[in-house]
Design an enzyme around this catalytic site. Structure first.
Site, PDB file in Angstrom:
ATOM      1  CG  HIS A  79      20.117  10.699  11.010  1.00 34.53           C
ATOM      2  ND1 HIS A  79      20.708  10.715   9.976  1.00 34.53           N
ATOM      3  CD2 HIS A  79      19.998   9.453  11.355  1.00 34.53           C
ATOM      4  CE1 HIS A  79      20.500   9.489   9.357  1.00 34.53           C
ATOM      5  NE2 HIS A  79      20.193   8.746  10.193  1.00 34.53           N
ATOM      6  CB  CYS A 121      23.995   8.936   9.740  1.00 36.58           C
ATOM      7  SG  CYS A 121      23.135   7.668   8.780  1.00 36.58           S
ATOM      8  CD  GLU A 142      26.417   5.058   6.826  1.00 34.32           C
ATOM      9  OE1 GLU A 142      26.526   3.764   6.975  1.00 34.32           O
ATOM     10  OE2 GLU A 142      25.698   5.903   7.427  1.00 34.32           O
ATOM     11  CB  SER A 167      23.585   2.481  12.989  1.00 36.70           C
ATOM     12  OG  SER A 167      22.179   2.681  12.786  1.00 36.70           O
ATOM     13  CG  ASP A 211      -1.748   1.241   1.445  1.00 34.19           C
ATOM     14  OD1 ASP A 211      -1.770   2.139   0.389  1.00 34.19           O
ATOM     15  OD2 ASP A 211      -2.492   1.160   2.251  1.00 34.19           O
ATOM     16  CE  LYS A 234       8.775   5.073  13.904  1.00 30.21           C
ATOM     17  NZ  LYS A 234       7.535   4.448  14.167  1.00 30.21           N
ATOM     18  CB  THR A 267      14.719   4.136   4.238  1.00 33.95           C
ATOM     19  OG1 THR A 267      15.575   3.098   4.206  1.00 33.95           O
ATOM     20  CG2 THR A 267      13.387   3.747   4.646  1.00 33.95           C
ATOM     21  CB  SER A 304      18.341   0.556  13.526  1.00 29.47           C
ATOM     22  OG  SER A 304      17.101   0.708  12.597  1.00 29.47           O
ATOM     23  CG  ASN A 361      19.241   7.529   5.502  1.00 28.10           C
ATOM     24  OD1 ASN A 361      19.690   8.625   5.886  1.00 28.10           O
ATOM     25  ND2 ASN A 361      19.346   6.543   6.277  1.00 28.10           N
TER      26      ASN A 361
HETATM   27  P1  HMG Z   1       9.020  -2.361   7.911  1.00 26.73           P
HETATM   28  O1  HMG Z   1       8.991  -3.489   8.582  1.00 26.73           O
HETATM   29  O2  HMG Z   1       8.848  -2.380   6.572  1.00 26.73           O
HETATM   30  O3  HMG Z   1       7.873  -1.524   8.334  1.00 26.73           O
HETATM   31  O4  HMG Z   1      10.387  -1.399   8.273  1.00 26.73           O
HETATM   32  P2  HMG Z   1       6.781  -1.439   9.310  1.00 26.73           P
HETATM   33  O5  HMG Z   1       5.905  -2.498   9.254  1.00 26.73           O
HETATM   34  O6  HMG Z   1       7.489  -1.126  10.869  1.00 26.73           O
HETATM   35  O7  HMG Z   1       6.008  -0.001   8.971  1.00 26.73           O
HETATM   36  C1  HMG Z   1       6.557   1.174   9.072  1.00 26.73           C
HETATM   37  C2  HMG Z   1       5.583   2.047   9.487  1.00 26.73           C
HETATM   38  O8  HMG Z   1       4.334   2.255   8.346  1.00 26.73           O
HETATM   39  C3  HMG Z   1       4.821   1.927  10.715  1.00 26.73           C
HETATM   40  O9  HMG Z   1       4.454   3.003  11.333  1.00 26.73           O
HETATM   41  C4  HMG Z   1       3.321   1.301  10.066  1.00 26.73           C
HETATM   42  O10 HMG Z   1       2.391   1.270  11.076  1.00 26.73           O
HETATM   43  C5  HMG Z   1       3.190   2.089   9.095  1.00 26.73           C
HETATM   44  P3  HMG Z   1       4.859   2.854  12.864  1.00 26.73           P
HETATM   45  O11 HMG Z   1       4.206   1.909  13.754  1.00 26.73           O
HETATM   46  O12 HMG Z   1       6.535   2.877  13.221  1.00 26.73           O
HETATM   47  O13 HMG Z   1       4.463   4.363  13.427  1.00 26.73           O
HETATM   48  N1  HMG Z   1       2.362   1.670   8.073  1.00 26.73           N
HETATM   49  C6  HMG Z   1       1.467   2.059   7.367  1.00 26.73           C
HETATM   50  N2  HMG Z   1       0.961   3.496   7.388  1.00 26.73           N
HETATM   51  C7  HMG Z   1      -0.052   3.938   6.812  1.00 26.73           C
HETATM   52  N3  HMG Z   1      -0.514   3.005   5.767  1.00 26.73           N
HETATM   53  C8  HMG Z   1      -0.139   1.810   5.557  1.00 26.73           C
HETATM   54  C9  HMG Z   1       0.616   1.528   6.404  1.00 26.73           C
HETATM   55  N4  HMG Z   1       1.550   0.283   6.706  1.00 26.73           N
HETATM   56  C10 HMG Z   1       2.201   0.436   7.440  1.00 26.73           C
HETATM   57  N5  HMG Z   1      -0.793   1.044   4.927  1.00 26.73           N
HETATM   58  C11 HMG Z   1      12.037  -0.031   8.809  1.00 26.73           C
HETATM   59  C12 HMG Z   1      10.500  -0.085   8.564  1.00 26.73           C
HETATM   60  C13 HMG Z   1      12.466   1.433   9.382  1.00 26.73           C
HETATM   61  C14 HMG Z   1      12.596  -0.949   9.942  1.00 26.73           C
HETATM   62  C15 HMG Z   1      12.976  -0.285   7.867  1.00 26.73           C
HETATM   63  O14 HMG Z   1      12.415   0.666   6.603  1.00 26.73           O
HETATM   64  C16 HMG Z   1      14.154  -0.342   7.562  1.00 26.73           C
HETATM   65  O15 HMG Z   1      14.761  -1.316   8.076  1.00 26.73           O
HETATM   66  N6  HMG Z   1      14.925   0.778   7.331  1.00 26.73           N
HETATM   67  C17 HMG Z   1      16.393   0.775   7.443  1.00 26.73           C
HETATM   68  C18 HMG Z   1      16.846   1.068   8.835  1.00 26.73           C
HETATM   69  C19 HMG Z   1      16.480   2.465   9.601  1.00 26.73           C
HETATM   70  O16 HMG Z   1      15.960   3.579   8.674  1.00 26.73           O
HETATM   71  N7  HMG Z   1      16.523   2.729  10.730  1.00 26.73           N
HETATM   72  C20 HMG Z   1      16.137   3.793  11.256  1.00 26.73           C
HETATM   73  C21 HMG Z   1      16.900   4.224  12.560  1.00 26.73           C
HETATM   74  S1  HMG Z   1      18.532   3.794  12.508  1.00 26.73           S
HETATM   75  C22 HMG Z   1      19.387   5.222  11.741  1.00 26.73           C
HETATM   76  O17 HMG Z   1      18.635   6.162  11.555  1.00 26.73           O
HETATM   77  C23 HMG Z   1      20.575   5.233  11.148  1.00 26.73           C
HETATM   78  C24 HMG Z   1      20.891   4.995   9.777  1.00 26.73           C
HETATM   79  O18 HMG Z   1      20.579   6.106   9.025  1.00 26.73           O
HETATM   80  C25 HMG Z   1      22.127   4.499   9.288  1.00 26.73           C
HETATM   81  C26 HMG Z   1      23.385   5.160   9.649  1.00 26.73           C
HETATM   82  O19 HMG Z   1      23.631   5.609  10.682  1.00 26.73           O
HETATM   83  O20 HMG Z   1      24.410   4.824   9.056  1.00 26.73           O
HETATM   84  C27 HMG Z   1      19.587   4.133   9.187  1.00 26.73           C
END
Ligand code: HMG
Length: 391
Positions: free
Chosen positions: A237, A115, A83, A312, A33, A246, A156, A205, A280
């Site tokens: 970030h 990051c 990175e 991270s 979706d 959040k 992302t 994460s 990102n």
């Molecule tokens: P996921 O499992 O695909 O998503 O991974 P989800 O099922 O957790 O859904 C995401 C959100 O969408 C949720 O909202 C759902 O409810 C919502 P939340 O509960 O979190 O508020 N959702 C919907 N909303 C509206 N309509 C719908 C619908 N369906 C679901 N139909 C995840 C999400 C972020 C884990 C994934 O994208 C990921 O692995 N990303 C990469 C890691 C990341 O970005 N981590 C963030 C923190 S770490 C960081 O920032 C460091 C980084 O930049 C790296 C560095 O430092 O070098 C990553």
């Protein structure tokens, strides 16, 4: 607030990749979706580099307008935070030396900590300038966020570089001396040397990001930082833009502060506009958020801005600054918006082919056909030597 001589961001500019993939296309092909991406993650599109672009070409494109405006007098240090390293030994900053006609009396270094390292660069620059206020330091944050195809991280992805000239008596943002830190050894996201895509424990994460930014804030306050109420805006970030919401709700919760959702939205919205369209950009992401805030917010003169850096692994830093009178004259707002609008839309098929092509060429000599519209391009890799060209 007490502190070192006035130091901060005197100029800021950015570049992004040549292509853009609309997340509606990604959602359709993945059978997801689209609201999950637009509402759940707060992302609309992602920048995708052409085959002849990398962190060096984006870094050069981001820094060039700053050097055109300010020249290289008293510029003795260039810090490139990334990175997405292109070599294990040679700093990516060295490739900028000929591309940007930098003086031979320049200290060129690459910094890494996920990051976070752009923020380390900013603090190191402030230290150099405190020692000699005549010095100017160029910081460039440049990254390409790549995850495996069809993985949760895929929507992302993104790519951008932000360049900042750091000086005494800055024209845009004067840094406060207080800053708060938090670090912890945690495996939430990492990329071993043999991989071009990150490995991530998504849920961990997000949890670690929330803990780390909250703890960095507590340290910031203990070290004399401003109160929540003093800030006109908060820049986080942004791995995806709902992360800022959040994090801010989490921070308010730990402090027992109750803010109306509209107030939270007002203080976060402008810093997330560019990132929503770019994805990102790891080290560049926080500073792209700052640039987005400066380009979109109503007048911020003499107002305080809070910045939350997170990398991270993990290191987090909370710091702040005051926006300088006349800052708008130094921005490139129309140019920045045009740059995002000028990206070339790509099909899903082309996106998949580019993603796969990156790894297929790894370690093999190859010449790249001209593709990017950027004035800087990677033309070939021969004998493991990267050859760049400026138009
Ligand atoms: P996921 O499992 O695909 O998503 O991974 P989800 O099922 O957790 O859904 C995401 C959100 O969408 C949720 O909202 C759902 O409810 C919502 P939340 O509960 O979190 O508020 N959702 C919907 N909303 C509206 N309509 C719908 C619908 N369906 C679901 N139909 C995840 C999400 C972020 C884990 C994934 O994208 C990921 O692995 N990303 C990469 C890691 C990341 O970005 N981590 C963030 C923190 S770490 C960081 O920032 C460091 C980084 O930049 C790296 C560095 O430092 O070098 C990553």
């Amino acid at each position: 607030m007490s502190g070192i001589p006035s130091v901060g961001i005197h100029d800021i500019a950015f570049a992004t990749a040549h292509y853009v993939l609309d997340l509606d296309d990604l959602a359709r092909h993945r059978g997801v979706d689209p609201a999950k991406y637009h509402v759940g993650l707060g992302q609309d599109a992602m920048s995708v580099p052409a085959a002849d672009e990398d962190i060096v070409t984006m870094a050069a494109a981001a820094a060039a307008p700053i050097l055109r405006r300010h020249g290289t007098d008293n510029l003795r240090t260039v810090l490139l935070a990334t990175e997405t390293a292109v070599d294990q030994s040679k700093a990516a900053a060295l490739y900028l030396h000929p591309l940007l006609d930098l003086p031979s009396t320049t200290r060129l270094v690459e910094l890494k900590q996920a990051c976070y390292s752009g923020t380390a660069a900013l603090q190191f620059a402030a230290g150099l300038i405190a020692r000699d206020p005549a010095e100017r330091v160029l910081i460039i944050t440049s990254d390409i966020a790549r995850y495996d195809l069809d993985s949760p991280g895929e929507p992302t992805q993104g790519a951008a570089a932000v360049a900042m000239l750091v000086t005494a008596d800055p024209a845009i943002l004067q840094l406060d001396s207080a800053s708060g830190l938090y670090c912890e050894d945690v495996m939430d996201f990492w990329r071993p040397n043999h991989r071009s895509t990150a490995i991530v424990d998504g849920e961990l994460s997000v949890r670690t990001y929330l803990t780390a930014t909250g703890r960095a804030w507590a340290d910031y306050r203990m070290r004399g930082g401003r109160t929540l109420e003093e800030f006109a805006a908060f820049c986080y970030h942004l791995p995806f833009t709902t992360m800022a919401r959040k994090a801010h709700r989490n921070l308010l919760g730990t402090l027992g502060a109750e803010w109306e959702p509209e107030r939270i939205e007002r203080l976060l919205r402008d810093s997330t506009r560019y990132n929503r369209l770019i994805g990102n950009s790891y080290t560049a992401s926080l500073y792209l958020g700052l640039l987005s805030l400066l380009d979109h917010a109503p007048d911020l003169t003499d107002r305080a801005v809070a910045l939350f850096s997170y990398g991270s692994g993990c290191v987090s830093e909370c710091f702040s600054g005051i926006v300088r009178p006349g800052y708008r004259q130094h921005l490139r707002t129309a140019e920045n918006r045009d740059r995002i609008a000028a990206r070339t839309a790509m099909t899903y098929g082309r996106y998949r082919a580019l993603h796969a092509g990156h790894d297929a060429r790894y370690g093999i000599d190859h010449v790249l056909d001209p593709d990017t519209g950027s004035p800087y391009r990677l033309t070939e890799i021969t004998g493991d030597k990267r050859i760049y060209q400026k138009a």
